[in-house]
Scaffold this active site. Structure first.
Site: not given
Lengths: 750, 237
Positions: B92, B211, B213
């Protein structure tokens, strides 16, 4: 009061404010200046008594913001004192920056909801953004890392010319601030009603997580201890914001734009990290954010709570521009600033932390034993006010009020269309359509602990590093509050309690954000009193204490008040994160069970309002004992892992709730029930819908019977459509298309 | 294996990626020994196998997303390590920094819709022969959240065809058969060629807008991002 703008006011007052204005300056405060500061003649007389002399203009400004409705709660505090605020798990109730609740395992949840209504109407992006910034600071000031944001937004009629612009700006502002600071916005409400055409409501809530034994308070202590200013520099923005928030709007409202603050979420993010880093050291005696009334309010509150005095050196306050007067410095509402009392000798250690985060740090004063709030400029005293009376002699009004007239009973209701047609109209209308367009603009997954996203009953966030969770919900049904304030106040609390229960969490405590019109009108005060009584009763009955809150009055334009809107935000704990429920249907062939009694109450329902254009009848009755019994039953099913699919029934009634469950899970539903609009669209309280494997339905129904909880099977899950009483099915994809389309289509024409 | 997460002022996914990396490397979320947090103002960095530039709004996204961070002291060291072949992952805002720093081609423009967009998207793995993607199959589709305002990947047409020939496209947004999202909605930001992530020529640097994560733990509602981190562990450990 006379229409006043900060710009006019300051322009008019500059000639009287030579730099270093000394107390000895001959200067007569004129009646016009008193009125311009929103003070009454009687209030000014009290000031003369407190001061023992005539105040200078800076002092008058300090009194005016401290005694504004926004800061002093002068119309509301008499009634706020009646609310229940205690429970064994409450660590800190109202009075500090936010409420603190013990959530077990050495952790505390810190939370509050606050309004930013007036600024958001004038300048929607910055008004909403700084509303989020302000509530975040209230929470991290106390030692918590913010872990979730919520909001409750109320706009005028969709047809009103300003509504699109306001929706667009407010949503972008809420997102712009929350997304940048990296705190997930996990849910909220968006409503439309013509009563908000001239006064929108922007209520923002933050929940933070702290160690229960490391909470920071605001009481200044330690004579001689340094008072430190950190964060952004002070500019001329937002002067008189608190006073603006304490008056009605009229046709000069647009001129108030300069009183709106400008937010910088990047600085806020740095401030969060720097403050939390400082809090991990042993340097802080007291800490307070600068919110409404800026440096004035934070200094006075810290001194008053500690029973001490405070000396400020105005020259040392970091300033964005040259030539600011003490009046401007003291009344500025520049954002992202904090005031800290440090332990002596720790200045260098603290300064290093703020240096690292590239934030201003300045020792601006010291704690004194004089009991006075004193400011110096160039060594000369420019204000000198006794602290205790400034706070305690602030006005308190028991304003006259009249009880709202009881609504006439609802006359007969003829269904204007078939039930399925009605369902499609409701799900595809302004009130009940999907809010996806809004929450997709909010980062709701940052921090990687979001378990249940916006769109459900309550949001769920994991308590970081554990297998437990917090459930968070906000709610209020203003049309009920208008019809019957007492019932509406109670209903707002029970709906939040029900939302938290519907995901399986144990409700712990609430914050309130009380938005009303002009309290000097007895009928408005009557709405306020009625709602407070209802809220108090519900909180007591449900062991759901109020630990923080905010009052926003004077939400009127040209004499037209908003609907009474006591927004309630609540939190609950999930002791086992896995044992939670969601509204999305999960399996085909599940029994679909209705919990709670259905009498078919259509008074003040969305059905009546949207499809028949009638805002009539009483609000649905709230029975607190029944509410508790039904809710406790549902929660026990969820927390013991027997139920994983649950939704509470609220706006729009049973059929709307059922359709939401089907759409969310992409699994169809076949329903049977009596052919009556009241049954399908009535808004009777204390009801839930459950879906569970058919094989376990009999056991749950008999357990309900034992508990005295009304329960009945009303359908079965499966297929790709919604079917009612063997009628023509409607496919979920068609239903979803209508549900999702309204808001994006509406905003496309922005 | 040792990973290093760069912390810029305004990074806000640094902890998220630290937790996910610790779980992938050490098998435990509270084992942070295997992940160093490195301050942007430092000009040196301990030996490391993987450098991660996390998401967020570094420097408030002022000027241009990633522009100021790309000029921070630590980035000189990141560029030097990347040249030595150390794996670098930008997520990002980290992807934006990598393009601004010249470690990846192209640029990230404001979303075509001019609004922040946060939702799950579907992406297709285009190249599974890299340290970042070896645990995936080429053509496999993943469901991972995005959350950004400036995610519209842009690169000139001739550069794009060169990148395609060199297999530098890592992920593309694609339609989800189940929800039947329109193709306009499938690509959340108007990226050229539906690009969600790109490699450098050597496939040692990856930047992506989704993302991973936030899709690395059962509570996230999906774990499709986890394999990106475990790919790195199996390639670098």
């Amino acid at each position: 009061m006379a229409a006043l703008t900060a710009r006019h006011f300051l322009a008019a007052s500059y000639p009287h404010l030579p730099k270093g204005l000394a107390l000895s300056n001959e200067q007569n405060i004129t009646p016009a200046q008193i009125a311009e500061h929103g003070l009454t003649t009687d209030e000014y007389k009290t000031i003369l008594t407190v001061m023992g002399r005539e105040p200078n203009l800076t002092e008058l400004g300090i009194f005016s913001v401290m005694w504004s409705e926004h800061c002093s709660y002068k119309s509301s505090k008499f009634w706020l004192k009646t609310l229940p605020t205690e429970a064994p798990w409450v660590i800190c109730g109202p009075g500090e920056n936010a409420g603190v609740v013990d959530i077990g395992e050495g952790k505390a949840a810190i939370f509050k909801m606050e309004s930013h209504n007036h600024p958001s109407f004038i300048e929607p992006y910055q008004g909403a953004a700084t509303g989020v910034g302000g509530i975040l600071r209230d929470v991290f000031t106390m030692g918590a890392r913010p872990i979730a944001n919520m909001n409750a937004l109320r706009f005028g009629a969709p047809e009103d010319a300003k509504t699109r612009h306001l929706v667009s700006g407010v949503v972008a502002g809420v997102g712009g601030y929350g997304n940048c600071v990296g705190v997930p916005t996990v849910g909220g409400e968006v409503n439309f009603d013509p009563a908000y055409n001239g006064n929108i409501l922007v209520n923002a809530m933050t929940v933070g997580l702290a160690d229960a034994d490391k909470i920071f308070y605001s009481a200044a202590a330690g004579i001689g201890n340094p008072v430190v200013y950190v964060g952004s520099k002070t500019g001329r923005d937002g002067i008189h914001g608190a006073t603006m928030a304490s008056t009605e709007f009229d046709d000069t409202t647009e001129d108030k734009r300069p009183t709106v603050q400008v937010g910088d979420p990047f600085t806020e993010k740095l401030l969060i990290e720097a403050c939390l880093e400082l809090m991990a050291t042993d340097t802080i005696v007291a800490i307070q954010d600068m919110g409404a009334a800026g440096l004035t309010c934070s200094s006075v509150e810290m001194a008053d709570k500690g029973g001490v005095g405070l000396d400020l050196d105005i020259d040392k306050v970091p300033q964005r521009e040259d030539g600011m007067t003490p009046y401007e410095v003291m009344l500025s509402e520049s954002q992202e600033r904090m005031l800290i009392v440090l332990r002596p000798g720790t200045e260098a250690q603290a300064e290093a932390i703020f240096d690292k985060w590239q934030l201003d740090f300045a020792v601006v004063g010291k704690v004194s034993d004089t009991g006075r709030f004193t400011g110096r400029l160039g060594g000369e005293v420019v204000f000198d006010i006794p602290v205790r009376p400034l706070v305690e002699e602030s006005p308190e009004y028991e304003r006259p009020w009249v009880e709202a007239e009881a609504p006439a009973p609802l006359g007969s209701v003829t269904a204007p269309m078939g039930h399925m047609e009605a369902l499609q109209a409701l799900l595809g209308g302004a009130d009940l359509s999907s809010r996806r367009w809004v929450w997709e603009q909010y980062d709701h997954t940052v921090m990687a602990d979001t378990v249940r996203k916006p769109g459900g009953d309550a949001a769920i966030v994991r308590i970081h590093g554990s297998d437990r969770g917090l459930a968070i919900a906000t709610d209020c049904t203003p049309r009920y509050c208008k019809a019957e304030p007492h019932v509406g106040g109670a209903q707002a609390v029970v709906e939040v309690w029900r939302n938290i229960t519907a995901v399986g969490a144990r409700p712990l405590a609430v914050t309130d954000c009380l938005n009303f019109g002009n309290p000097e009108r007895p009928e408005i005060m009557g709405e306020f009193v009625g709602c407070i009584k209802g809220i108090g009763e519900a909180c007591r009955a449900l062991d759901f204490p109020i630990v923080s809150g905010n009052v926003s009055l004077y939400n009127e334009t040209d004499g037209q008040a908003i609907l009474p809107t006591p927004a309630i935000g609540g939190i609950g704990i999930l002791d086992v994160l896995e044992a939670h429920a969601d509204l999305a249907l999960r399996r085909e062939g599940d029994a679909f069970i209705l919990i709670g009694a259905t009498v078919g109450h259509l008074g003040q329902s969305i059905y009546l309002r949207q499809l028949l254009g009638r805002a009539e009848g009483p609000a649905p009755a709230v029975d607190l004992a029944v509410e508790r019994r039904n809710g406790d039953f549902v929660r026990s099913l969820i927390s013991t892992g027997r139920i994983d699919t649950c939704h509470d029934i609220s706006d729009g009634g049973l059929l709307v709730a059922a359709a939401e469950m089907a759409m969310a899970g992409d699994i169809g539903l076949t329903l049977t029930g009596i052919d009556d609009a009241g049954f399908w669209f009535g808004e009777d309280q204390a009801r839930y819908l459950l879906a569970l494997p058919e094989s376990e339905a009999a056991a749950v129904l008999s357990q309900a019977e034992d508990a005295g909880v009304p329960a009945q099977t009303i359908g079965i899950t499966g297929g790709e459509a919604l079917t009612l009483n063997d009628g023509t099915p409607i496919s979920l994809s068609e239903l979803r298309q209508k549900h999702e389309a309204w808001l994006p289509n509406y905003m496309q024409n922005a | 294996m040792k990973a290093s997460v760069i912390v810029f002022p305004g990074s806000n996914c640094d902890r998220d990626v630290q937790v996910a990396l610790a779980a992938a490397i050490g098998g435990r979320t509270d084992n942070n020994d295997c992940v160093d947090m490195v301050w942007h103002g430092d000009s040196e960095m301990a030996k490391t196998d993987l450098i991660v530039l996390p998401g967020g709004f570094s420097y408030g996204d002022y000027l241009r997303s990633g522009a100021m961070s790309a000029r921070s002291p630590i980035m000189r060291e990141v560029v030097a390590r990347a040249e030595q072949g150390v794996a670098v992952l930008g997520i990002c805002n980290g992807f934006q920094v990598l393009t601004e720093a010249g470690l990846l081609p192209g640029a990230l423009l404001p979303n075509a819709g001019l609004k922040f967009v946060c939702r799950d998207v579907q992406v297709r793995v285009e190249n599974s022969q890299t340290p970042f993607t070896n645990a995936y199959e080429a053509g496999q589709t993943l469901r991972i959240p995005v959350a950004h305002h400036d995610g519209q990947y842009f690169v000139e047409a001739d550069e794009l065809s060169a990148m395609q020939e060199r297999d530098q496209i890592a992920f593309r947004y694609c339609q989800d058969e189940k929800t039947g999202d329109s193709s306009r909605r499938a690509n959340p930001n108007g990226s050229v060629d539906d690009i969600a992530g790109v490699f450098n020529k050597r496939k040692t640097v990856l930047g992506l807008m989704p993302h991973p994560e936030r899709a690395a733990d059962a509570i996230h509602g999906g774990t499709d991002g986890q394999a990106l981190l475990s790919s790195l562990v199996s390639a670098l450990a």
